[in-house]
Design a protein around this motif. Structure first.
Motif, PDB file in Angstrom:
ATOM      1  N   ALA A 247       0.479  -1.085   0.111  1.00  0.00           N
ATOM      2  CA  ALA A 247      -0.468   0.309   0.359  1.00  0.00           C
ATOM      3  C   ALA A 247       0.729   1.222   0.188  1.00  0.00           C
ATOM      4  N   THR A 248       0.443   2.100  -0.313  1.00  0.00           N
ATOM      5  CA  THR A 248       0.862   3.533  -0.322  1.00  0.00           C
ATOM      6  C   THR A 248       0.802   4.107   0.912  1.00  0.00           C
ATOM      7  N   VAL A 249       1.107   4.702   1.932  1.00  0.00           N
ATOM      8  CA  VAL A 249       1.170   4.968   2.978  1.00  0.00           C
ATOM      9  C   VAL A 249       0.962   6.911   3.423  1.00  0.00           C
ATOM     10  N   TYR A 250       0.286   7.105   4.906  1.00  0.00           N
ATOM     11  CA  TYR A 250       1.476   8.018   4.486  1.00  0.00           C
ATOM     12  C   TYR A 250       0.597   8.514   6.361  1.00  0.00           C
ATOM     13  N   GLY A 251       0.964   9.629   7.490  1.00  0.00           N
ATOM     14  CA  GLY A 251       0.923   9.564   8.655  1.00  0.00           C
ATOM     15  C   GLY A 251       2.164  10.072   8.764  1.00  0.00           C
TER      16      GLY A 251
ATOM     17  N   GLU B 114       0.441   4.414  13.625  1.00  0.00           N
ATOM     18  CA  GLU B 114      -0.832   5.651  13.074  1.00  0.00           C
ATOM     19  C   GLU B 114      -0.421   5.813  11.567  1.00  0.00           C
ATOM     20  N   LEU B 115       0.306   5.012  11.272  1.00  0.00           N
ATOM     21  CA  LEU B 115       0.240   4.993   9.648  1.00  0.00           C
ATOM     22  C   LEU B 115      -1.201   3.663   9.011  1.00  0.00           C
ATOM     23  N   LYS B 116      -1.257   4.761   7.565  1.00  0.00           N
ATOM     24  CA  LYS B 116      -2.759   4.795   7.257  1.00  0.00           C
ATOM     25  C   LYS B 116      -2.352   4.172   5.639  1.00  0.00           C
ATOM     26  N   GLY B 117      -3.079   3.363   5.036  1.00  0.00           N
ATOM     27  CA  GLY B 117      -2.704   3.437   3.763  1.00  0.00           C
ATOM     28  C   GLY B 117      -4.203   3.832   3.317  1.00  0.00           C
ATOM     29  N   ASP B 118      -3.206   3.747   1.520  1.00  0.00           N
ATOM     30  CA  ASP B 118      -4.299   4.698   0.566  1.00  0.00           C
ATOM     31  C   ASP B 118      -4.760   3.898  -0.088  1.00  0.00           C
ATOM     32  N   TYR B 119      -3.444   3.955  -1.404  1.00  0.00           N
ATOM     33  CA  TYR B 119      -3.984   2.713  -2.317  1.00  0.00           C
ATOM     34  C   TYR B 119      -3.242   0.980  -1.523  1.00  0.00           C
ATOM     35  N   TRP B 120      -4.504   0.322  -2.680  1.00  0.00           N
ATOM     36  CA  TRP B 120      -3.850  -0.960  -2.385  1.00  0.00           C
ATOM     37  C   TRP B 120      -3.290  -2.456  -2.744  1.00  0.00           C
ATOM     38  N   GLY B 121      -2.896  -2.343  -3.291  1.00  0.00           N
ATOM     39  CA  GLY B 121      -2.499  -4.026  -4.076  1.00  0.00           C
ATOM     40  C   GLY B 121      -4.241  -4.989  -3.502  1.00  0.00           C
ATOM     41  N   GLN B 122      -4.322  -6.304  -4.348  1.00  0.00           N
ATOM     42  CA  GLN B 122      -4.978  -7.051  -4.458  1.00  0.00           C
ATOM     43  C   GLN B 122      -4.523  -8.031  -3.029  1.00  0.00           C
ATOM     44  N   GLY B 123      -3.647  -8.377  -2.629  1.00  0.00           N
ATOM     45  CA  GLY B 123      -2.474  -9.278  -1.361  1.00  0.00           C
ATOM     46  C   GLY B 123      -2.215 -10.097  -1.830  1.00  0.00           C
ATOM     47  N   THR B 124      -1.398 -11.286  -1.820  1.00  0.00           N
ATOM     48  CA  THR B 124      -0.586 -13.205  -1.943  1.00  0.00           C
ATOM     49  C   THR B 124      -0.732 -13.671  -0.837  1.00  0.00           C
TER      50      THR B 124
END
Length: 126
Positions: free
Chosen positions: A97-101, A110-120
């Motif tokens: 994921a892209t993260v921000y925080g 306290e980091l949050k995800g913004d864009y996520w992949g589908q997972g593996t």
């Protein structure tokens, strides 16, 4: 916007290693802080590692510190998670994921995800 695709998951025995990759589309990958999160059955998704946009600083969850290494290659628009000494409790779906925080606080919590992949899926057998 950025699209993320994870790969490299699989089944491994306790003590084994895997390297996950996260391929990003778009020309802005190098501007994003990035992270790896995982979600085990019945548990909440949690970040286990994160890295700054330039790759000069990293963060790890205590549960993986010393065993996992996060890295990135901005020229290839790719992020990696090298996982060594794997344990059954590492079994989970792993997401990039892209993260921000507040990076300055030094923790992942306290980091949050913004864009996520589908997972593996990563499965560690005992």
């Amino acid at each position: 916007q950025v699209q993320l695709v994870e790969s490299g998951g699989g089944l491994v025995q306790t003590g084994g290693s895997l390297r996950l990759s996260c391929a990003a589309s778009g020309r802005t990958f190098s501007s994003y802080f990035m992270g790896w999160a995982r979600q085990a059955p019945g548990k909440e998704r949690e970040f286990v590692a994160a890295i700054t946009s330039g790759g000069d600083s990293t963060r790890y969850a205590d549960s993986v510190k010393g065993r996992f290494t996060i890295s990135r290659d901005n020229a290839k628009n790719t992020m990696y998670l090298q996982m060594n000494s794997l344990k059954p409790e590492d079994t989970a779906v792993y997401y990039c994921a892209t993260v921000y925080g507040p990076w300055y606080k030094g923790t992942l919590s306290e980091l949050k995800g913004d864009y996520w992949g589908q997972g593996t899926q990563v499965t560690v057998s005992s």
